[in-house]
Enzyme design. Structure first.
Site, PDB file in Angstrom:
ATOM      1  N   HIS A 179     -12.975   7.548  -8.738  1.00  0.00           N
ATOM      2  CA  HIS A 179     -11.922   7.598  -7.710  1.00  0.00           C
ATOM      3  C   HIS A 179     -11.863   8.964  -7.043  1.00  0.00           C
ATOM      4  O   HIS A 179     -10.838   9.359  -6.485  1.00  0.00           O
ATOM      5  CB  HIS A 179     -10.539   7.292  -8.317  1.00  0.00           C
ATOM      6  CG  HIS A 179     -10.391   5.921  -8.894  1.00  0.00           C
ATOM      7  ND1 HIS A 179      -9.662   5.681 -10.039  1.00  0.00           N
ATOM      8  CD2 HIS A 179     -10.863   4.726  -8.478  1.00  0.00           C
ATOM      9  CE1 HIS A 179      -9.702   4.391 -10.318  1.00  0.00           C
ATOM     10  NE2 HIS A 179     -10.422   3.787  -9.384  1.00  0.00           N
ATOM     11  N   HIS A 207      -3.713   7.979  -9.443  1.00  0.00           N
ATOM     12  CA  HIS A 207      -4.282   6.857  -8.691  1.00  0.00           C
ATOM     13  C   HIS A 207      -4.072   5.614  -9.549  1.00  0.00           C
ATOM     14  O   HIS A 207      -4.826   5.350 -10.490  1.00  0.00           O
ATOM     15  CB  HIS A 207      -5.780   7.104  -8.429  1.00  0.00           C
ATOM     16  CG  HIS A 207      -6.470   5.991  -7.704  1.00  0.00           C
ATOM     17  ND1 HIS A 207      -6.876   6.091  -6.392  1.00  0.00           N
ATOM     18  CD2 HIS A 207      -6.843   4.753  -8.105  1.00  0.00           C
ATOM     19  CE1 HIS A 207      -7.460   4.972  -6.018  1.00  0.00           C
ATOM     20  NE2 HIS A 207      -7.452   4.141  -7.055  1.00  0.00           N
ATOM     21  N   GLY A 211      -7.665  -0.494 -11.203  1.00  0.00           N
ATOM     22  CA  GLY A 211      -8.359   0.623 -11.822  1.00  0.00           C
ATOM     23  C   GLY A 211      -7.439   1.816 -11.674  1.00  0.00           C
ATOM     24  O   GLY A 211      -6.816   1.975 -10.627  1.00  0.00           O
ATOM     25  N   ARG A 240      -8.689  -3.169 -18.226  1.00  0.00           N
ATOM     26  CA  ARG A 240      -9.428  -2.227 -19.070  1.00  0.00           C
ATOM     27  C   ARG A 240      -8.499  -1.579 -20.093  1.00  0.00           C
ATOM     28  O   ARG A 240      -7.366  -1.253 -19.790  1.00  0.00           O
ATOM     29  CB  ARG A 240     -10.082  -1.137 -18.213  1.00  0.00           C
ATOM     30  CG  ARG A 240     -11.122  -1.643 -17.246  1.00  0.00           C
ATOM     31  CD  ARG A 240     -11.649  -0.500 -16.398  1.00  0.00           C
ATOM     32  NE  ARG A 240     -12.458  -0.977 -15.284  1.00  0.00           N
ATOM     33  CZ  ARG A 240     -12.446  -0.437 -14.077  1.00  0.00           C
ATOM     34  NH1 ARG A 240     -11.681   0.604 -13.813  1.00  0.00           N
ATOM     35  NH2 ARG A 240     -13.217  -0.924 -13.114  1.00  0.00           N
ATOM     36  N   GLU A 334       1.553   3.444  -4.845  1.00  0.00           N
ATOM     37  CA  GLU A 334       2.167   3.446  -3.513  1.00  0.00           C
ATOM     38  C   GLU A 334       3.297   2.434  -3.377  1.00  0.00           C
ATOM     39  O   GLU A 334       4.202   2.610  -2.560  1.00  0.00           O
ATOM     40  CB  GLU A 334       1.102   3.133  -2.449  1.00  0.00           C
ATOM     41  CG  GLU A 334       0.016   4.183  -2.326  1.00  0.00           C
ATOM     42  CD  GLU A 334      -1.153   3.707  -1.480  1.00  0.00           C
ATOM     43  OE1 GLU A 334      -0.946   2.802  -0.632  1.00  0.00           O
ATOM     44  OE2 GLU A 334      -2.271   4.212  -1.663  1.00  0.00           O
ATOM     45  N   GLU A 384      -9.468   6.092   1.356  1.00  0.00           N
ATOM     46  CA  GLU A 384     -10.837   6.444   0.982  1.00  0.00           C
ATOM     47  C   GLU A 384     -11.814   6.253   2.131  1.00  0.00           C
ATOM     48  O   GLU A 384     -12.746   7.034   2.310  1.00  0.00           O
ATOM     49  CB  GLU A 384     -11.263   5.619  -0.232  1.00  0.00           C
ATOM     50  CG  GLU A 384     -10.477   5.958  -1.494  1.00  0.00           C
ATOM     51  CD  GLU A 384     -10.772   5.021  -2.645  1.00  0.00           C
ATOM     52  OE1 GLU A 384     -11.640   5.370  -3.467  1.00  0.00           O
ATOM     53  OE2 GLU A 384     -10.131   3.962  -2.735  1.00  0.00           O
TER      54      GLU A 384
END
Length: 397
Positions: A179, A207, A211, A240, A334, A384
């Site tokens: 990231h 972030h 993920g 994960r 966000e 990004e």
């Protein structure tokens, strides 16, 4: 200059066409289910989404469809490929070789291939995207922007594992982080929002999405990040596990009678908040609904996730000998007032005070801490694609 940004996954291809001068998105979309059946979704400028179910056997066909969408006489946004001045490619893993974005040539492609065993699901797909674009747009300059590059400023004590040093020397087994493009963009945007010098700011970027990762950015350089050799290390994520005792893998194999691949599959795709919630969902919107309805699994998943984030923030404050601002970004960061509030409640020892009303923001740049908070807390939507376009423009203008 118009820049095409390409983000290739194993079975998907996201794209945006960005005007480098205005930084406006001229068109964007995604090719999905590549190699399965196929669908392209395209949004021209501020127009409506256009969805087309069509066969996409490989990434070469996906690139063809992207070009067709962008140049369509009725719904396209450019008259021809001649208007595309450069292409920026997101590359997941650059190993230790790439500390910044680079113009793509055969030597760069070879280097990306050499570290593909560190990201076997991503780098090969990234390379296919590069080759497909080179075939469709010969002569157009292309740039590789690496997820790992921003974290290459980490000091040795931050990236080394406690394993025989010879294994690092032979196989480059170390923490790389991911990231990076997002962490770089958000930390710089935070400095702009605060009117501070980026090179004099201590920032922690969270972030948080399906993920998730945290980074410590001191004086404009990343000094630590939560993901490791692979994106499995660090925070609890959508599916994960994040940090675990390495012996858990062997334990699962013995108890479940499975091999390494299946044990890794459990940790990558069946764990995280999905597993903690009792398989309710990996989507935080579903978990928040359950949280407010009193579902024990959803409450457990969200509280455990937030605890892990807060713990990393505390450790990174120690790593940087202080922190000036904490940023929340990505889908959950966000758009998750609940998650932000639970995390910040654990940071009172740092002098963090959250403004409850301001914290109700979704997807907008906003300071959400109170005026008397010792540390600024910001919501900073990541971008990004824009970061990739900026690097591409800088190298190709």
């Amino acid at each position: 200059m118009k820049i095409l940004v390409i983000n290739c996954g194993s079975s998907s291809l996201k794209f945006q066409l960005i005007d480098s001068e205005t930084e406006n998105v001229l068109g964007k979309g995604i090719c999905e289910r590549i190699g399965i059946d196929g669908r392209i979704v395209f949004t021209p400028g501020d127009g409506d989404k256009i969805t087309n179910d069509t066969a996409i056997p490989d990434h070469n066909r996906a690139i063809e469809l992207v070009i067709e969408a962008l140049t369509n006489k009725d719904t396209g946004v450019i008259a021809s490929l001649d208007e595309i001045g450069a292409v920026g490619h997101r590359i997941v893993h650059g190993g230790e070789k790439f500390t910044k974005s680079v113009v793509i040539d055969e030597e760069v492609i070879k280097a990306i291939e050499e570290v593909s065993d560190l990201a076997p699901l991503h780098n090969p797909a990234n390379l296919i995207g590069i080759r497909a674009c080179q075939k469709s747009m010969p002569g157009v300059p292309m740039v590789a922007v690496f997820d790992t590059a921003f974290h290459q400023t980490m000091p040795e004590e931050a990236y080394l594992y406690g394993i025989p040093y010879s294994l690092y020397e032979k196989y480059k087994i170390r923490r790389y982080g991911f990231h990076g493009t997002s962490h770089s963009y958000v930390s710089k945007r935070a400095a702009e929002m605060l009117g501070k010098d980026y090179s004099e700011l201590k920032t922690i970027v969270c972030h948080l999405g399906n993920g998730a990762s945290v980074s410590a950015v001191k004086n404009g350089k990343c000094v630590d990040t939560s993901m490791g050799l692979t994106p499995l290390e660090g925070l609890i994520m959508g599916t994960r596990s994040g940090d675990i005792d390495p012996s858990v893998v062997e334990f699962i194999m013995k108890k479940e009678g499975c091999d390494v691949a299946e044990a890794e599959n459990i940790l990558n795709k069946k764990s995280g908040v999905y597993g903690l919630s009792g398989d309710v969902s990996s989507d935080f919107r579903d978990l928040e609904d359950g949280y407010f309805k009193g579902d024990k699994g959803c409450i457990r998943a969200i509280n455990t996730f937030c605890y892990r984030v807060a713990k990393y923030i505390g450790s990174y404050a120690a790593a940087m000998d202080g922190v000036d601002c904490i940023c929340f970004t990505a889908g959950v960061g966000e758009n998750g007032p609940l998650v932000r509030s639970i995390i910040c409640e654990r940071l009172g020892f740092l002098g963090v005070k959250l403004d409850k009303e301001a914290n109700e923001v979704h997807g907008k740049d906003k300071e959400v801490s109170t005026p008397d908070s010792k540390i600024k807390v910001l919501v900073v939507p990541t971008n990004e694609e824009l970061a990739i376009a900026r690097d591409t423009n800088e190298l190709c203008k």
